[in-house]
Design an enzyme around this catalytic site. Structure first.
Site, PDB file in Angstrom:
ATOM      1  N   HIS A  75       0.860  -1.198   0.000  1.00  0.00           N
ATOM      2  CA  HIS A  75       0.000   0.000   0.000  1.00  0.00           C
ATOM      3  C   HIS A  75       0.896   1.248   0.000  1.00  0.00           C
ATOM      4  O   HIS A  75       1.464   1.609   1.026  1.00  0.00           O
ATOM      5  CB  HIS A  75      -0.914  -0.014   1.241  1.00  0.00           C
ATOM      6  CG  HIS A  75      -1.866   1.142   1.325  1.00  0.00           C
ATOM      7  ND1 HIS A  75      -3.213   0.994   1.551  1.00  0.00           N
ATOM      8  CD2 HIS A  75      -1.667   2.475   1.223  1.00  0.00           C
ATOM      9  CE1 HIS A  75      -3.808   2.177   1.589  1.00  0.00           C
ATOM     10  NE2 HIS A  75      -2.880   3.102   1.392  1.00  0.00           N
ATOM     11  N   LYS A  80       1.927  10.434  -5.566  1.00  0.00           N
ATOM     12  CA  LYS A  80       1.927  11.638  -4.717  1.00  0.00           C
ATOM     13  C   LYS A  80       3.312  11.947  -4.155  1.00  0.00           C
ATOM     14  O   LYS A  80       3.571  13.057  -3.705  1.00  0.00           O
ATOM     15  CB  LYS A  80       1.015  11.434  -3.501  1.00  0.00           C
ATOM     16  CG  LYS A  80      -0.464  11.308  -3.772  1.00  0.00           C
ATOM     17  CD  LYS A  80      -1.227  11.262  -2.434  1.00  0.00           C
ATOM     18  CE  LYS A  80      -2.726  11.331  -2.617  1.00  0.00           C
ATOM     19  NZ  LYS A  80      -3.323  10.032  -3.003  1.00  0.00           N
ATOM     20  N   GLU A 229     -10.407   6.072   7.776  1.00  0.00           N
ATOM     21  CA  GLU A 229      -9.152   6.709   8.206  1.00  0.00           C
ATOM     22  C   GLU A 229      -9.520   7.933   9.033  1.00  0.00           C
ATOM     23  O   GLU A 229      -9.327   9.085   8.617  1.00  0.00           O
ATOM     24  CB  GLU A 229      -8.308   7.088   6.978  1.00  0.00           C
ATOM     25  CG  GLU A 229      -6.880   7.454   7.333  1.00  0.00           C
ATOM     26  CD  GLU A 229      -6.006   7.710   6.097  1.00  0.00           C
ATOM     27  OE1 GLU A 229      -6.473   7.499   4.964  1.00  0.00           O
ATOM     28  OE2 GLU A 229      -4.849   8.113   6.296  1.00  0.00           O
TER      29      GLU A 229
HETATM   30 ZN   LIG Z   1      -3.206   5.120   1.342  1.00  0.00          ZN
END
Ligand SMILES: [Zn+2]
Length: 433
Positions: A75, A80, A229
């Site tokens: 993951h 980014k 999250e």
């Molecule tokens: Zn992530």
């Protein structure tokens, strides 16, 4: 130390029980046994308990150093990565990260920009000893048209060094535009990718999840979710994903990341969710460094009171496959990081208590993510497998996890690789305002 011939014998290597399925030896309470490894033509020709066979005169004595299989990072967000110098997170919060990244993506993510930062990330991961990596790719229109072709080229370029997988990343509300989402699913399938979304507690969550599962089934795709999250106890999308997997009869692999709010919920709710997660066959990945950074960030600059990670011990006790991974690197979601899975494991050991006993936790950065990613032969050391492993200085867990191990030796196809890390200055021209 490791001969550059591709064929040799290493003796006195310290191997872990959880990562060497074929090794018959007496393992100590930390799970280690001393062993000899024969390498021939880039493959592991054999592994045997130390001293069982007479060592040839030119055998290399590792003196009890730990040898682990190369890492699998399931993951990450290498699209980014490393934008921090030009787009920092103003306050360290999740919303700050989302807004900063969205603005940077719209303004700066050309194919060249994405490709150069991705390549930088992959060179770091490779030098640290990672052999396979899954990255999420921001796929909000029109970024999917830019990033997916870059990813496909990058995957070819890196084949044989890092096995790359891509998962699309969009908020679940993006699924409401059925036409666009179905096109995205088709695009992902064409790229042999993984279908990924971020779930939020929107009123039509169940309906949207059903559509995600329908598209995954239609195209034969595995699924990868970002879920819950947040510290909001009302965030129960992990349970919703498990329920959707069950009632849709989904047979592919499902990986769910984060699940932070689960650690804040009442025990009875937790037990119900974990039952469903186990029954649905979901695998879970915790992102301990990113969670520590973003979760419980307080606007009034008071001290965080919880660690942000999910209930990995409870999950593992129920047979749910659990992994840890890097997540973000030097972007608004996490200001630090270098895709070093030893750092992830070291931090996970401290944050999540992967010790006393260590048991089979080393599988969380090797064999377990390899299974989730369907990578046969990755994440373990066995006769007949590729000679892809890391020789550390440490001879025990306390030695291994106390230093950065910057001088580790990464062996690929039997040969030590050049471990030079890319220079940050390479990216300077992309960081100009
Ligand atoms: Zn992530």
């Amino acid at each position: 130390m490791v001969p550059n011939t591709g064929s040799y014998r290493l003796t006195n290597a310290r191997l872990h029980a959880s990562l060497t399925p074929g090794l018959v030896a007496t393992f100590d309470s930390d799970g280690f046994a001393l062993a000899d490894i024969a390498v021939a033509d880039g493959k592991i020709a054999g592994i045997a308990a130390h001293g069982r066979k007479a060592a040839p005169a030119d055998a290399v004595d590792l003196g009890g150093r730990i040898v682990l299989p190369c890492f699998v990072d399931c993951h990450t967000h290498i699209d980014k990565g490393h934008i921090w110098p030009r787009k920092p997170n103003p306050d360290g919060t999740f919303m700050g990260a989302l807004n900063a990244t969205g603005a940077d993506r719209a303004a700066r993510w050309s194919a060249e920009d994405v490709a150069r930062r991705m390549d930088f990330s992959l060179r770091s991961a490779y030098a640290h000893g990672t052999r396979a990596l899954r990255t999420h790719l921001d796929s909000v229109a029109p970024q999917e048209e830019i990033s997916w072709p870059v990813f496909e080229t990058m995957r070819e370029t890196w084949r044989g060094r890092i096995e790359l997988q891509g998962a699309c990343l969009i908020g679940i509300e993006g699924v409401r535009d059925r036409k666009w989402f179905d096109r995205l699913a088709k695009r992902v399938a064409a790229a042999k990718g993984v279908l990924g979304v971020v779930t939020y507690m929107v009123p039509d969550l169940e309906e949207l999840l059903d559509h995600v599962f329908a598209q995954a089934i239609k195209h034969g795709l595995d699924l990868d979710f970002h879920a819950d999250e947040t510290d909001d106890v009302a965030a129960i999308s992990l349970k919703k994903i498990a329920e959707a997997a069950l009632w849709n009869g989904f047979e592919g692999n499902i990986l769910v990341g984060h699940c932070c709010s689960l650690a804040r919920q009442p025990d009875l709710n937790v037990l119900d969710t974990l039952d469903k997660v186990a029954k649905a066959g979901l695998a879970i990945v915790s992102l301990p460094m990113c969670n520590l950074y973003l979760q419980d960030r307080r606007a009034d600059h008071t001290t965080p009171r919880w660690r942000g990670v999910t209930l990995l011990h409870e999950m593992k006790a129920r047979g749910i496959p659990v992994a840890v991974a890097s997540d973000n690197t030097r972007d608004p979601f996490y200001a630090y990081g270098d895709l070093d899975m030893l750092e992830v494991y070291r931090m996970a050991t401290r944050i999540l208590h992967f010790d006393h006993p260590v048991a089979d936790w080393p599988q969380a950065v090797t064999a377990t993510p390899a299974g989730v990613m369907r990578l046969e032969g990755f994440g373990t050391l066995a006769a007949g497998g590729d000679a892809d492993f890391i020789v550390f200085k440490g001879r025990s867990w306390t030695e291994l996890l106390s230093r950065p191990e910057s001088d580790r030796i990464v062996v690929r196809a039997g040969r030590a690789i050049d471990r030079q890390l890319p220079d940050y200055a390479e990216l300077d021209e992309l960081m100009v305002e």
